[in-house]
Scaffold this motif. Sequence first.
Motif, short mmCIF file in Angstrom:
data_model
loop_
_atom_site.label_atom_id
_atom_site.label_comp_id
_atom_site.label_asym_id
_atom_site.label_seq_id
_atom_site.Cartn_x
_atom_site.Cartn_y
_atom_site.Cartn_z
N SER A 77 10.18 10.50 15.46
CA SER A 77 9.81 11.50 16.47
C SER A 77 10.74 12.71 16.50
N GLN A 78 11.41 12.96 15.37
CA GLN A 78 12.27 14.14 15.25
C GLN A 78 11.53 15.24 14.50
N VAL A 79 11.75 16.48 14.92
CA VAL A 79 11.07 17.61 14.28
C VAL A 79 11.56 17.79 12.85
N VAL A 80 10.62 17.86 11.93
CA VAL A 80 10.94 18.13 10.53
C VAL A 80 10.63 19.59 10.21
N LEU A 81 9.48 20.05 10.69
CA LEU A 81 9.04 21.42 10.43
C LEU A 81 8.38 22.01 11.66
N GLN A 82 8.54 23.32 11.82
CA GLN A 82 7.82 24.03 12.87
C GLN A 82 6.99 25.12 12.21
N LEU A 83 5.70 25.11 12.50
CA LEU A 83 4.77 26.10 11.96
C LEU A 83 4.44 27.09 13.06
N ARG A 121 0.84 -1.19 0.00
CA ARG A 121 0.00 0.00 0.00
C ARG A 121 0.88 1.25 0.00
N ALA A 122 0.48 2.29 -0.72
CA ALA A 122 1.24 3.54 -0.74
C ALA A 122 1.42 4.06 0.67
N PHE A 123 2.63 4.51 0.97
CA PHE A 123 2.96 4.95 2.32
C PHE A 123 3.56 6.36 2.26
N GLY A 124 2.97 7.29 3.03
CA GLY A 124 3.45 8.66 3.03
C GLY A 124 4.08 9.03 4.35
N MET A 125 5.14 9.84 4.29
CA MET A 125 5.83 10.26 5.52
C MET A 125 6.68 11.50 5.27
N LEU A 126 6.93 12.22 6.35
CA LEU A 126 7.87 13.33 6.34
C LEU A 126 9.26 12.85 6.75
N TYR A 127 10.29 13.42 6.13
CA TYR A 127 11.64 13.25 6.65
C TYR A 127 12.51 14.38 6.14
N THR A 128 13.71 14.48 6.67
CA THR A 128 14.62 15.54 6.23
C THR A 128 15.83 14.95 5.54
N ASP A 129 16.37 15.69 4.62
CA ASP A 129 17.60 15.33 3.93
C ASP A 129 18.51 16.55 3.99
N GLN A 130 19.52 16.49 4.86
CA GLN A 130 20.44 17.61 5.06
C GLN A 130 19.65 18.90 5.37
N HIS A 131 18.73 18.78 6.29
CA HIS A 131 17.86 19.87 6.75
C HIS A 131 16.82 20.28 5.72
N ARG A 132 16.76 19.59 4.60
CA ARG A 132 15.73 19.85 3.61
C ARG A 132 14.50 19.00 3.94
N PRO A 133 13.37 19.62 4.26
CA PRO A 133 12.17 18.83 4.55
C PRO A 133 11.58 18.23 3.28
N LEU A 134 11.16 16.98 3.38
CA LEU A 134 10.60 16.27 2.23
C LEU A 134 9.35 15.53 2.65
N TYR A 135 8.41 15.41 1.73
CA TYR A 135 7.28 14.51 1.95
C TYR A 135 7.40 13.40 0.92
N SER A 136 7.50 12.18 1.42
CA SER A 136 7.75 11.02 0.56
C SER A 136 6.51 10.13 0.48
N VAL A 137 6.18 9.73 -0.74
CA VAL A 137 5.15 8.72 -0.94
C VAL A 137 5.83 7.54 -1.65
N VAL A 138 5.86 6.39 -0.98
CA VAL A 138 6.50 5.19 -1.53
C VAL A 138 5.41 4.24 -2.00
N ILE A 139 5.50 3.87 -3.28
CA ILE A 139 4.46 3.07 -3.92
C ILE A 139 5.06 1.79 -4.47
N SER A 140 4.39 0.69 -4.21
CA SER A 140 4.86 -0.61 -4.69
C SER A 140 4.65 -0.72 -6.20
#
Length: 231
Positions: A220-226, A134-153
């Motif tokens: 449980s690490q902060v990616v973004l602060q609004l 099933r498609a899986f979505g998540m936030l993560y950072t890459d060198q402080h760059r915030p990304l939203y990833s959707v991984v699809i089989s």
Amino acid sequence: VLAAVQFRGAALDSQARSLSRVIDVASRNSLEQLYKTGSNLGAYAIRADGFREAVSKSIAGDSEATTRILALFEEQYSQRAISGGIVKLVKLRLLDLDYKLVAQSQSGDASLSQALPDFVIRTLKKREGADSVRAFGMLYTDQHRPLYSVVISVSGLKTYGFLEVLLDPVYHLQHITEELNVPLAISNDSDQVLFKSDNWDALASGETLPVSFELKDQNSQVVLQLRILED
């Protein structure tokens, strides 16, 4: 006087908690929209003629198949959701069954790491049964760059690999300022401001109530602060 000060403090705390919940709902709705759009973009790419076969061959080391995959990736940048400015596509990636990078689009951010963070891979590998395809979505950072990833089989009779659709969450979340009609600032995990409303600086210097909300990754690490300002 003391009682009045305490009452005002309690009222402000209550207002801040209420506004924080509002930001929570608005941000999660925004990320849900990103998930749906990313899933649709990925599904469209996978439906392209010969895509599944090319994925299988590319992962096995076939350079011609990889060239075909890269061409299909570039075609996705003309999709209406991207060309129309609905979302900002950062990168498309082909991953093998161990979630290691096989190929990625030439368009997009060229500075990204060549591997997914370890905790992201662990999270994906924990999935079992129907959840694993099933498609899986998540936030993560890459060198402080915030990304939203959707991984699809990428599946047929079996799973050949995975397609990762990387989107810019800041580009999408900034619309909260219009949705809530409040000044908004968005910072990354190193407190660098990535977006702020045109009226942020003027209002931040006045008597306003600042309210913050953190968006965290699967680790449980902060990616973004609004942050919003309420007068």
